[in-house]
Design an enzyme around this catalytic site. Structure first.
Site, PDB file in Angstrom:
ATOM      1  CD  GLU A 165      -2.927  -1.111   2.367  1.00  0.00           C
ATOM      2  OE1 GLU A 165      -2.844  -0.218   3.210  1.00  0.00           O
ATOM      3  OE2 GLU A 165      -3.858  -1.933   2.336  1.00  0.00           O
ATOM      4  CD  GLU A 362      -3.164  -6.117   3.948  1.00  0.00           C
ATOM      5  OE1 GLU A 362      -4.042  -5.317   4.351  1.00  0.00           O
ATOM      6  OE2 GLU A 362      -1.959  -5.873   3.996  1.00  0.00           O
TER       7      GLU A 362
HETATM    8  C1  FCB Z   1      -4.292  -2.467   5.710  1.00  0.00           C
HETATM    9  C2  FCB Z   1      -2.812  -2.554   6.023  1.00  0.00           C
HETATM   10  C3  FCB Z   1      -2.497  -3.477   7.162  1.00  0.00           C
HETATM   11  C4  FCB Z   1      -3.524  -3.482   8.279  1.00  0.00           C
HETATM   12  C5  FCB Z   1      -4.932  -3.517   7.720  1.00  0.00           C
HETATM   13  C6  FCB Z   1      -5.984  -3.495   8.780  1.00  0.00           C
HETATM   14  O1  FCB Z   1      -4.579  -1.289   5.061  1.00  0.00           O
HETATM   15  O2  FCB Z   1      -2.057  -3.008   4.920  1.00  0.00           O
HETATM   16  O3  FCB Z   1      -1.220  -3.167   7.615  1.00  0.00           O
HETATM   17  O4  FCB Z   1      -3.333  -2.438   9.155  1.00  0.00           O
HETATM   18  O5  FCB Z   1      -5.120  -2.461   6.830  1.00  0.00           O
END
Ligand code: FCB
Length: 459
Positions: A165, A362
């Site tokens: 990110e 994720e």
């Molecule tokens: C994402 C991040 C990760 C974590 C989640 C909840 O944006 O990549 O590090 O904090 O959110």
């Protein structure tokens, strides 16, 4: 039945700072520093020093991964742990030992490590000396750190990512005040974004030079922008939001070029960064092998109602909008639940980015301790809410795969409830609960469901 392609990755993601703890760490990151000077900004006054203590408990943790049938797992190597001297690239012996043992333990258990190099964790020394990614010097030092990591672990690690990110440190640190150094300066924000893209390109270039047999990619948080209506103004608002928040990194990192409309907008506001032409060549030639996508929520926008007097942030071009027909997660700030977004992301990558191989790096479904409840008679925590939502999302992903999307895996955020930036342990996302008082890991019901999916490659 929803069946997934052969060899599909099933697992979870975490990061160094959020799981390891700072034990035996010679250098510190901006998170250690920020917590020291402003602990009150962190939920529950909990900082990153201990967290899951994966540094000490990684063997036990890898066994827990295996127990629920992970075949892959992402974490990050902390720059501030691995490197002792940032200018020369001299490494810390204990960190090399730790990462070697951790990686070997994963491999021994049939778990493919995906190793990320930057997860929001600028070493405080480089932040103080150079302003972190405000300076191109730090892009070079990042390439040096990357090279060290590739040399040390690249014989066994076959999947690398440069950044997680990359837009978030820009937003948090330079636009909206939720990461150190908490500046609000759009001009600097654009320069930092550009320098991060440059750092990414330099890191990819180092990887190619070593001729290793693995692959390298990047993890982007792609948040589709949905307009309130099909009016010209609302469509324009969504277009601009997409340009600033998605295409700003997607286009240079996947296509090697910056969107012309974005460059034009930056120019109008006097925000064009300092760019050298050889850097543009470097960015162009640094091709990635795969993409990781983080997805949590959709972005709903509408035309701006009251214009800003000048550009403070990308909301110059749009207002946020709440979907009147939306479903919302009561356990996380009423975030909208919109599984179709995953299908839309997959189609966008398929149609506009050459159908590059990608994986869902994720997907996180936040709950809190209260909504997950106590441990039940079966020794599990009942987070069935998470399973229901996960199913809905995976069905959308499956639909895209059926239509030819090149998706090769799913990682949930996260493995063991870990520490989050500012939120500390307020929101829980893990397959295992972390008991903060004892450090104990307690399995949740959703982990059992997931382990079956991972084993059968279908549900
Ligand atoms: C994402 C991040 C990760 C974590 C989640 C909840 O944006 O990549 O590090 O904090 O959110």
């Amino acid at each position: 039945m929803y069946k997934f392609p052969e060899g599909f990755f099933w697992g979870a993601a975490t990061s160094g700072v959020q799981s390891e703890g700072s034990k035996n760490q010679v250098n510190k990151s901006i998170w250690n520093h920020w917590f020291q000077i402003e602990p009150e900004r962190f939920s529950g006054g909990i900082g990153p020093e201990v967290v899951c203590d994966t540094y000490s408990r990684f063997k036990e943790d890898v066994a827990l991964m295996k127990e629920i049938n992970f075949n892959s797992f992402r974490t990050s190597i902390q720059w501030a742990r691995l490197i002792k001297n940032f200018e020369t690239g001299e490494v810390c012996d204990d960190a090399v030992r730790f990462y070697n043992e951790y990686i070997d333990e994963l491999l021994k258990n049939g778990i493919e490590p995906i190793i990320n190099l930057y997860h929001f964790d600028m070493p405080i020394e480089l932040q103080e000396r150079y302003g972190g990614f405000e300076s191109k010097k730090v892009a070079e030092l990042f390439a040096l750190f990357s090279r060290k990591a590739f040399e040390l672990f690249g014989d066994r690690v076959k999947y690398w990512t440069t950044f997680n990110e990359p837009i978030v440190p820009v937003e948090g640190g330079y636009l909206y005040d939720f990461h150190y150094p908490n500046k609000k300066d759009p001009k600097l924000a654009v320069q930092v974004a550009y320098n991060i893209i440059l750092a990414h390109a330099k890191s990819v270039t180092e990887y190619r030079k070593l001729n290793l047999s693995g692959q390298i990619g990047v993890v982007l948080n792609l948040t589709p922008s949905y307009p309130r209506s099909q009016s010209e103004e609302d469509l324009k608002a969504a277009y601009m939001a997409d340009l600033f928040f998605n295409r700003s990194f997607l286009d240079p990192m996947l296509k090697g070029e910056f969107p012309a409309d974005l460059c034009e907008a930056l120019k109008i506001h006097g925000l064009t960064p300092n760019i050298e032409s050889e850097e543009l060549n470097e960015i162009k030639s640094a091709k990635v092998d795969f993409l990781g996508v983080n997805y949590y929520v959709p972005r709903r926008v509408k035309a701006k109602e009251t214009p800003d007097d000048k550009f403070y942030n990308p909301e110059f071009y749009f207002d946020y909008h709440i979907n009147p027909e939306g479903r919302f997660n009561p356990y996380r700030d009423n975030n909208e639940i919109h599984p179709v977004a995953l299908y839309d992301i997959a189609k966008n990558v398929q149609e506009n980015y050459g159908n590059i191989p990608w994986y869902l790096a994720e997907i996180g479904i936040a709950m809190d301790l209260e909504s997950e409840g106590d441990v039940k008679e079966d020794n599990l925590i009942d987070d069935s809410f998470r399973t229901e939502l996960m199913k809905e999302h995976l069905i959308q992903l499956h639909r895209a795969i059926e239509e030819g999307s090149n998706c090769f895996g799913v990682h949930q955020w996260t493995f063991i409830d870990c520490w989050s930036w500012l939120n500390s342990f307020k929101r829980r996302y893990g397959f295992y609960r972390l008991d903060l008082a004892t450090g104990e890991r307690v399995k949740k019901k959703h982990a059992i469901w997931f382990s079956e999916v991972a084993k059968n490659n279908e549900f």
